[in-house]
Design an enzyme around this catalytic site. Structure first.
Site, PDB file in Angstrom:
ATOM      1  CG  PHE A  88     -21.042  51.677 -36.187  1.00 51.99           C
ATOM      2  CD1 PHE A  88     -21.155  50.898 -35.038  1.00 51.99           C
ATOM      3  CD2 PHE A  88     -21.885  52.770 -36.335  1.00 51.99           C
ATOM      4  CE1 PHE A  88     -22.094  51.210 -34.063  1.00 51.99           C
ATOM      5  CE2 PHE A  88     -22.828  53.083 -35.361  1.00 51.99           C
ATOM      6  CZ  PHE A  88     -22.935  52.305 -34.215  1.00 51.99           C
ATOM      7  CG  ASP A 107     -23.988  53.742 -43.514  1.00 51.55           C
ATOM      8  OD1 ASP A 107     -24.063  54.988 -43.456  1.00 51.55           O
ATOM      9  OD2 ASP A 107     -24.127  53.007 -42.518  1.00 51.55           O
ATOM     10  CE  LYS A 135     -22.485  59.437 -37.171  1.00 49.54           C
ATOM     11  NZ  LYS A 135     -22.366  59.806 -35.764  1.00 49.54           N
TER      12      LYS A 135
HETATM   13  C1  LIG Z   1     -21.691  54.879 -41.084  1.00 50.69           C
HETATM   14  C2  LIG Z   1     -22.742  54.969 -40.007  1.00 50.69           C
HETATM   15  N1  LIG Z   1     -23.946  54.443 -40.231  1.00 50.69           N
HETATM   16  C3  LIG Z   1     -24.927  54.519 -39.315  1.00 50.69           C
HETATM   17  C4  LIG Z   1     -24.725  55.116 -38.091  1.00 50.69           C
HETATM   18  C5  LIG Z   1     -25.835  55.176 -37.085  1.00 50.69           C
HETATM   19  O1  LIG Z   1     -26.362  56.460 -37.026  1.00 50.69           O
HETATM   20  P1  LIG Z   1     -27.244  56.908 -35.769  1.00 50.69           P
HETATM   21  O2  LIG Z   1     -26.341  56.936 -34.582  1.00 50.69           O
HETATM   22  O3  LIG Z   1     -27.785  58.257 -36.161  1.00 50.69           O
HETATM   23  O4  LIG Z   1     -28.325  55.900 -35.621  1.00 50.69           O
HETATM   24  C6  LIG Z   1     -23.478  55.689 -37.816  1.00 50.69           C
HETATM   25  C7  LIG Z   1     -23.221  56.329 -36.517  1.00 50.69           C
HETATM   26  O5  LIG Z   1     -22.108  56.490 -36.081  1.00 50.69           O
HETATM   27  C8  LIG Z   1     -22.455  55.610 -38.800  1.00 50.69           C
HETATM   28  O6  LIG Z   1     -21.241  56.127 -38.582  1.00 50.69           O
END
Ligand SMILES: Cc1ncc(COP(=O)(O)O)c(C=O)c1O
Length: 391
Positions: free
Chosen positions: A134, A219, A248
């Site tokens: 994700f 990520d 986050k």
């Molecule tokens: C690993 C990862 N990358 C990207 C995102 C996306 O972040 P945002 O919701 O701040 O756009 C998330 C959100 O859950 C995530 O867990």
């Protein structure tokens, strides 16, 4: 005469239905506790999904944001501000011994969008991503997100993306070619339910990226910023990426994300290649600096490692749990049956906020300031919660 609509009804009539009905309407928070509109108290073991690193209303965060907002709240990116520069320097010193450059965003998906564009600057377009991944909801991040239900309504998605099974080093090696721009990996997959890859997988990814001249992109939007008891989850494997995305927990609840380019990735963007109005906003950067300083000053990495281990051991003791995954306060509980939704509901009734990440997996990502008392209270309630959910 019609009666005034309740808050939930007002939410449903005024907000687009992307999240389904809210579970509660929350009115205030303090530390790891939140209260709903009826005055009921909950221990927040989800922390806004791995966001509220310092809990709710932490004085250091409140003070930093208030002070910065009353000094210099926003400027355009035609100008620079001290918090922005200081935060970039601090992040680079924590994750890359200073070797790199930062682009600030407002969210995780925007950090990934920046990284996606950065990879295009290599002159290559092929990307390799993981099953179970994700990366966010904007079109570029969605192109790297495996879940079919999220992707299908929005296809065609950009990019040439090959998905390989998460943790399968042989499949990864077979998928990467000399045309591959980057390999994108969550060092621990959050939305999949805190899934940890086998030992050696991140190092294997590093080796295969180097062999083909591809960038290695981690990520760590969810797994980073102290959640695992280290600044980055990938530091446990001793593997450094070329591109790193964060968000986050970085701002402790104030919206901010970051895309870090390390080594050769630091200079791939040239003027005009990317931009943002709010990214690098001084208030958001001051918030992130306050979060980092507090984690350092209060020894929270150590606290997260020690308390996380106790919490995970305690949760694993119940026979209805087949496995507990994760590191530090990034916790996945694998149930013996598909009862995660029932467990989350039973926990909420008992006064604990947890998340059913998948049908059989519960996710906990509490504030890093979680107290031993709150962790123990949850462990005491755990057997009863499971009993109710499995009834
Ligand atoms: C690993 C990862 N990358 C990207 C995102 C996306 O972040 P945002 O919701 O701040 O756009 C998330 C959100 O859950 C995530 O867990």
């Amino acid at each position: 005469m019609s009666t005034p609509a309740g808050t939930t009804e007002r939410y449903q009539s005024a907000l687009m239905n992307t999240f389904g009905p809210p579970k509660l309407v929350l009115t205030r928070g303090r530390g790891t506790h939140v209260w709903d509109e009826d005055g009921n108290e909950y221990v927040d073991l989800l922390g806004g999904i791995a966001v509220n690193a310092l809990g709710h209303g932490h004085p250091a965060l409140v003070e930093a944001v208030t002070e910065q907002l009353s000094t210099l709240g926003h400027i355009s990116n035609f100008f620079a501000s001290e918090p922005q520069i200081a935060l970039a320097e601090k992040l680079l010193s924590l994750v890359a011994q200073g070797d790199g450059k930062v682009f600030f965003t407002n969210s995780g998906t925007e950090a990934n969008e920046a990284a996606f564009k950065l990879t295009r600057r290599t002159g290559r377009t092929h990307l390799v991503a993981m099953t179970g991944s994700f990366h966010g909801r904007t079109m570029g991040s969605l192109a790297l997100t495996a879940k079919e239900a999220y992707r299908a309504p929005f296809e065609p998605l950009p990019g040439e993306v090959t998905f390989v099974p998460y943790g399968d080093a042989a499949a990864l090696a077979a998928a990467v070619t000399d045309e591959t721009a980057a390999i994108v990996i969550e060092p621990i997959q959050g939305e999949a339910g805190v899934v940890v890859p086998p030992d050696g997988f991140l190092a294997a990814a590093r080796a295969v990226a180097d062999e083909h001249g591809a960038l290695l992109w981690f990520d760590e939007v969810q797994s980073g910023m102290g959640r695992t008891g280290r600044w980055l989850a990938s530091q446990a494997a001793g593997v450094t990426p070329d591109v790193l995305t964060l968000a986050k927990g970085l701002g402790g609840g104030f919206p901010i994300g970051a895309c870090l380019g390390l080594g050769r990735a630091a200079t791939l963007f040239e003027p005009g290649n990317h931009g943002t109005t709010f990214g690098g906003n001084p208030v958001a950067c001051a918030a992130a600096l306050a979060v980092i300083t507090t984690i350092e000053d209060d020894g929270l990495l150590e606290h997260v490692a020690v308390l996380g281990q106790k919490l995970r051991d305690g949760l694993a003791a119940d026979p209805r749990v087949s496995e507990v995954t994760g590191e530090g306060l990034f916790v996945g509980v694998v149930l013996t049956e598909d009862r995660a939704a029932d467990v989350a509901a039973a926990a909420l009734r008992a006064g604990f906020i947890v998340n059913n990440a998948t049908p059989a997996r519960i996710r906990l990502a509490p504030p890093l300031v979680l107290t031993a008392e709150d962790a123990e209270a949850f462990l005491r309630a755990w057997p009863t919660i499971l009993e109710e959910a499995f009834a």
